[in-house]
Enzyme design. Structure first.
Site: not given
Length: 377
Positions: A187, A89, A214, A307, A264, A93, A91
């Site tokens: 956005q 990403d 967003g 499991c 993600d 956010f 940066g």
């Protein structure tokens, strides 16, 4: 990167992303490795859950350990010993999440380091330079994540600045002669006309893929679904579609039904450390005393290492004793659950049985199947 689209059912898409470092089958879920690690897991363990690609965090890796140390190792792949695709990403956010300790201007973002309080400046050009140093297979443009709630005027101003930053990101990416892929980020908040304007501007600039940003920032789930239903069909068919930061298992299912290719989220790993474990019958809270003497596995339909080898009682015991192994085993299970869910979705699209798969997903948890509008393009 090459995106291959094999087949569709409704708006759901089955394909793959082909990189020099490997192929990613889509729809795909990317585990989050914020600091160059999926918490508590070796790369081999992450790979064993079925993950083809990881997400790294530009902002945090820039602050610690920094570009210089990264370059000494080669790039992020070499630093963390993950020789498969990585998406980073931009940066944006993380800066958005800083709240009052950051100031956003047309030039970029001024903020104080959450580590030592140092004054720092981050702009589209610097973000592209950092991601170039990381060797990211998929680079994300630097944008402003429109907050929720936001008025239409506030969302418009934020979106239009993100478009200008998108052009600057593209220009710097090209200047660096980065051979990898660059994704744009749509956005516009919960406003469909602003999403349209954002997408048109991004397509005019030209990107290798398009993310819907967003969302999952506090808006009602119905608004997220509405924006996806409106926006996804307008994204060029030959480009991958990425829903950022999402989400719960049902969010992945509903995103796939609406045409999303990539996801993600920190949820499977973060929830694992807190004892919340995903199963085909719903969420298990392993800290509940009812599991103290339960000799059954977490999920008898799961093929993960946890499991196949350990009981609920043992996982309860590890959690009560605050043993590190408990968090690791929980994480292995949750990541495998997410990857197995994606495998199931891919197989259902291939065979034209997505509706039946979705019905089984919900009814096995005692839940009603959400209605979806007639999704035809």
């Amino acid at each position: 990167m090459k995106f291959e689209l094999d087949t569709t059912q409704g708006r759901a898409r089955r394909g793959r992303l082909v990189f020099e470092r490997g192929t990613v089958e889509t729809p795909a879920f990317m585990p989050v490795g914020t600091y160059g690690t999926v918490k508590g897991m070796t790369p081999e363990e992450v790979r064993a859950t079925g993950a083809d690609i990881l997400l790294g965090n530009t902002f945090h890796l820039w602050l610690r350990p920094g570009e210089e140390i990264m370059r000494k190792h080669g790039d992020l792949h070499d630093f963390m010993n993950w020789q498969r695709p990585i998406l980073t990403d931009s940066g944006g956010f993380q800066v958005f999440s800083l709240g009052d300790i950051r100031k956003i201007t047309e030039e970029g973002v001024h903020f104080r380091s959450p580590i030592n309080g140092e004054k720092i400046f981050l702009d589209p050009e610097k973000s592209m330079q950092i991601q170039n140093s990381l060797g990211s297979d998929v680079v994300m443009i630097f944008d402003e994540c429109t907050p929720y709630p936001a008025t239409e005027d506030e969302a418009r101003k934020s979106m239009q600045m993100s478009l200008r930053w998108a052009q600057r990101s593209r220009d710097e990416f090209d200047k660096l002669e980065n051979p990898n892929s660059l994704f744009g980020i749509i956005q516009g908040g919960v406003y469909e006309d602003l999403r349209d304007e954002s997408l048109k501007g991004l397509v005019d600039i030209g990107f290798d893929g398009y993310a819907v940003g967003g969302l999952a920032v506090g808006e009602p789930k119905a608004d997220m679904h509405r924006i996806l239903e409106h926006t996804c069909p307008q994204i060029p068919t030959d480009k991958p579609r990425y829903l950022m930061g999402v989400g719960k298992p049902e969010d992945l299912v509903e995103g796939v039904r609406r045409g999303v290719d990539m996801f993600d989220c920190v949820m499977p790993t973060r929830n694992a450390r807190n004892g919340h474990l995903f199963t085909t019958e719903g969420v298990i809270k392993i800290r509940n005393a009812r599991h103290r003497d339960d000799t059954s596995p977490l999920d008898d339909k799961c093929d993960c290492y946890t499991c196949k080898n350990y009981s609920r009682a043992y996982l309860y015991h590890l959690d009560r004793c605050n043993e590190i192994l408990g968090a690791r085993l929980n994480t292995i299970h949750n990541l495998r659950y997410y990857q197995k869910l994606m495998e199931g979705l891919r197989g259902a699209i291939e065979t034209g049985t997505l509706d039946a798969f979705v019905e089984e997903f919900y009814t096995s948890q005692g839940r009603e199947v959400p209605e979806v509008p007639e999704l035809t393009d």
